[in-house]
Design an enzyme around this catalytic site. Sequence first.
Site, PDB file in Angstrom:
ATOM      1  N   TRP B 326       0.838  -1.206   0.000  1.00  0.00           N
ATOM      2  CA  TRP B 326       0.000   0.000   0.000  1.00  0.00           C
ATOM      3  C   TRP B 326       0.868   1.250   0.000  1.00  0.00           C
ATOM      4  O   TRP B 326       0.545   2.254  -0.628  1.00  0.00           O
ATOM      5  CB  TRP B 326      -0.908  -0.012   1.234  1.00  0.00           C
ATOM      6  N   HIS B 327       2.006   1.162   0.719  1.00  0.00           N
ATOM      7  CA  HIS B 327       2.875   2.338   0.808  1.00  0.00           C
ATOM      8  C   HIS B 327       3.634   2.597  -0.486  1.00  0.00           C
ATOM      9  O   HIS B 327       4.072   3.727  -0.731  1.00  0.00           O
ATOM     10  CB  HIS B 327       3.856   2.193   1.970  1.00  0.00           C
ATOM     11  N   GLY B 328       3.815   1.575  -1.300  1.00  0.00           N
ATOM     12  CA  GLY B 328       4.516   1.832  -2.558  1.00  0.00           C
ATOM     13  C   GLY B 328       4.777   0.560  -3.322  1.00  0.00           C
ATOM     14  O   GLY B 328       4.891  -0.516  -2.743  1.00  0.00           O
TER      15      GLY B 328
END
Lengths: 484, 478
Positions: B326-328
Amino acid sequence: MGRLARLLPAIWLVALLAAPAVAWLLGERQPLLQNQPKKPFPTINRSSLQDRATFDQLDDALLDRFPFRGAALEARAAIAYDVFGESTNPDVIVGSNGWLYYRPELMPCTPGSEPATDPADTVDVLARTLVAAGYRTTVVIAAAKQFIHDDPASSVDARAEECVRAMVSRIDRRLARTPGGLALTPELLALERAGKSPFLKRDTHWNWRGREVFARRVLDRVQPGLVDEIGLRPGPAIRYPGDLVRMMGMRRTEPDRAVIALRPPRRPLAPGEVVLIGDSQLDVSLKHQLSPRHPALLDIALVGQLRCDWADFLHGGCDDAIRRARVLVIEKVIRDIHSVTFACWRPIAIAGERLRGPAAKWEPLEGAGTGADGALEIPPSGSIAVRVRSRGADVSDVPRVLRLPVERYGDSAVPVTMTQETPGGQAAPCATPDQGAAGGALMLPIPAGRPMSDFVLRLTSAPGTRLGRPQEIVLDGRALVRRG
Amino acid sequence: MVFSSPTFLFAFLPAVLLATWAAPVRLRRFVLLTAGLAFYAWGVQEFLLIVIASTIVDWALALGIRRARDGGRIPLARGLLVLSVAQNLALLGYYKYAGFLTQQLDRLADVVGMPGPAVLSIALPIGISFFTFEKVSYVVDVWRGDVAPRRDPLDVLLFVSFFPRSIAGPITRLREIQAELRAPRPRPEQVGAGAIRFAHGLAKKVLIADQIAPIADAAFAAAGNGTLTTPAAWVGVVAFALQLYFDFSGYSDMAIGIGMMLGFRLPENFNRPYSAVSVTDFWRRWHMTLSRWFRDYVYIPLGGSQRGSRKTYRNLLIVFLLTGLWHGAAWVFVLWGLYHGAWLMIERRMGWRAVDDSPPRHAAARRAATFLIVLVGWVLFRAESLDVALDYYAAMVAPAGGLTAPVSAALTDQALFALALASLIVLAPGARNGGRWLAETAGRVPAIARLATLLLVLPLALVYAFAQEFSPFLYFQF
C-alpha cells in the site's frame, strides 16, 4: 466561557491566514524581492489547465505577490541569523561574530568553473600589452573578504579555499612586479592585521578603509598627484546596507564612512581620456555617492571619464572608448576571474592595432609551405596547423605577444579563426579568437618562460586567405607606442 | 495543493472557512464539495473526472447492493460488491502497480531471454491509496449493513472529496461523518479547538519535520554514493524516524483541526507511536486508521486470530505484505511490510505483544527495543532501492568513524535544535496524543499551552511556511 471566547482561537487563526489577502485587497503590494522580477501568471486555457506545471507556476506567481512575503522572509532570516547564527541563503556563509561571506567567491576553484588559462599569466600579458601600446594602465584583481579577513568559522570547502587563496597570492605576486599591475592584497592584509579590517561585516565589498586604499592607488595611477589635488580623505559616517544580509532577505545597515574629495583637480583630465572597466567594487569605491553631502569621487576627480560595465566590455561595447583613451583601469573580483581570461583578448586586439615588432616566421605543420615573402596562405582545405618560430630564443623570461597580420582574405571574405592545439600545456591567455577586419591582425600572447614552439595553432578561413609574416613583440614593460 | 503551501494557507483555507461559516447550513455541503473538487483539481485535474466517475459508480453500486440484499438476492448483492471493489482496486492497480509489475515482468523476461513487455510509466494520482480505501470501506459497510447507502450522490462525492483528508488521510469511513455530510454545524468550542489543533499540526510540520529533513536526506544520499559512516547512519535514521512522525502526524493534526473547524470529527491517526512497548502496540498507535482498515477489511475477513496459530500467522503476513505494498510499488516496501509482519508473529509466539491495559514489566527497555526495531525498518521505508538499504545497514553495523560531510553540514544549529525538541516531545511522559491534549483538555497548563501555541508558535510557523520553498508532505507519495 462565552461563545466569542470559544471562537477566539479560530478568529485569530483566520485573521492571520487572511491578512495577506485582505492587505492585497486594500491595495498593499509586495515589492520586488531581491530585485528579482515577479514570476508571471501562467496562461490559463483548457489545455494548460490539464498541465500540472500550470498550477506550480500559479503557486509561484501568487507567492511572489502575497503581501508580507518579504516580511516573512526577513523574520525567518533574522531568526536563523540572530538566534542560530546561520544563513537562509546557501550562497551566504555565516562566520564568527556574525561576519558574512559569499560562497561563490570559491568559484575559480569549483570544478567546471575554473579559468581556462592561467590567471597570473593572463593579468601579466594584459597589463604589459596595454603598457606596450602606450596606455597608462592599472590592472587589479580584488581578493574576496574571506582571504583578507581570516575567519576559520567561515570555512566550507577547505580544498577550494586553499586553491583560491593560492590563486590570489599568485596573481598578486605577479601584479606587484608587472608594469601596469596593481597588487592591493598586501595593503589590505596589513590593515587587517592591524585590527582595521578593510571589509564590511555583512557585505561583499570593502568598507571605507578598503575603498580609500583602492581610490588612492588607482587615482594616483590615473594621474600622479591627483589624490593630493582633490584632497581625498575619509568623510562622514554613514550606514551601509549590506548585500549579504539582503541576500538572506534582511534589510540591515552597518556603520561605515564615505570616502570623499574636498575639491576638483587643478588639472582635470580631458573627457574620454580615462576608461574604467570594473565591477561593483570599483562602483562602490568611485562611482556611488555614499554621503548625500558629498559627490561621488568619479564625479569630482574624473569628470567626463567613461565607466564601462563588464557586460558591455565582454561584448565589445567599450572597444571604441578604449581606442580613444589614454588611461585604462581594469578591475575585477577574484570570483569572476574567468571573465578576465575570457575577455582579455579584446583590449589586447585593440592594442595590437598599433603594436609592431620584429619578424618571426611561420612553421606550417601540414600542407603547403610559406611563400618567398614569408607569408602563409590558407590551403584549399580551408584550415592549416602552424607554429610560429622566433628569430631569437624560443623561450623568454618576459612575456611576448605575436602579431599575426591578415593581409588578404580569400574569395568569400570568411574571417580567420585561430584555435590553439597545445599538446601537454595550458593554452596561451588572451589570444584573439578570430579576425574579420581587413588589415587586422590576430594576437597570440606567449607567457614568460613558455617556449614559443609549444603553441600549435589551427588557422581556418577561406582558401587563399593570406597572413603576413608574424611579428614578435617583447613585453618588457616599456611603452613601444606613444599615445595622444 | 499542500496544507503547508502559501496558496493553501493564505488563500484557499481562509476563503473556504469563511465561506462555509457564512453559508446557510443547507448550502454548506455545496461549498465544501466545490472546495474539495477545487483542492483536488489544483494540479491533478486530469484525474479528477476519473475520481468523480468512480465515485458515482460506487454510489450506484452501493444502492444496488442494498436493494439486492433487501430483496434477498444475496448473490447479486455479492456480485455488485465484487464489481465495486474490483473497479476501485483496478484503478489503484493500474495507477500504482502497473509500472512496477511490467518492470518485474521485463526483468524476468530478460533473465529467461524472452522479449519483455513495455515498461509502463504512469503518474501516480495524489492520494489515490487513501480515497480508494475509503470508497471500498463504504461499499463493504453497505454490504455488511453497517451503514445505509446514501441516496444523494453528492453525499458520497463530498465524502470522497472532503479536502481535509482526501489526499493523505486519516482514512475515514462514511459512517463516521455521515451526520455532518448533509448539514455541517460546527460548534464554537469545536471550532476553537480545531484552530488550535491545526496550529499544532502546522508547527509540527514546518518547525520540526522540515528542519530535520535535510539530515535524513543527506544520510540517505550518502548511503547511495557509499560515503556513509556509522555515526552518520544512526543520526540519519533517527532524524528520518522523527521527521516522518512529525510530518505525517502534523498533517493528520491539521486535517483533524480543519475538519473540526468545519464541523466534522475525523478519526485520530496517531497516539504517541514511539511510546509503544511492542511492535504490535506500535501498530495500534501509528497510522491508526490504516491499521484499522486492514484489520476490519482484510485481517478479520481472513479469519483473524480465531482459526489457530498457523492461520493467524498467515493472516498477519498477508496484512503486512499488503500494508507494505500500500505504501509503494517497490521491493523495499514489500520487505518493510514483511519485516513488521514477522515481528508481530514473533511477539505473538513469544507473548511479547503487551497490548493489555496493565503496564508491562521493564517498560523503558521494551520501549527502547521497540523503537530500535522500528528504526531498523525505517531504513527500508526511506531507501530508494534495496541496494541503498543494504548499504545503509552495512554503514550502521560496520564501524566507520567520523561524520559524513554532507550529514555534518546538515546538522546546523537549527536542525539540531529541532532534532532535540522532537526527541524531547517523543520522550516526554504522557499517555495522550499531544494534539488532542492541547486542543481539548481542560485545566490551567493546557490553557497556557494553548495561549503559547496561538500567540507564539502559530505566527512563527506561518512565518516559516510563508518563507520556505515548496516542501510536500512525505505521505503524499503514497
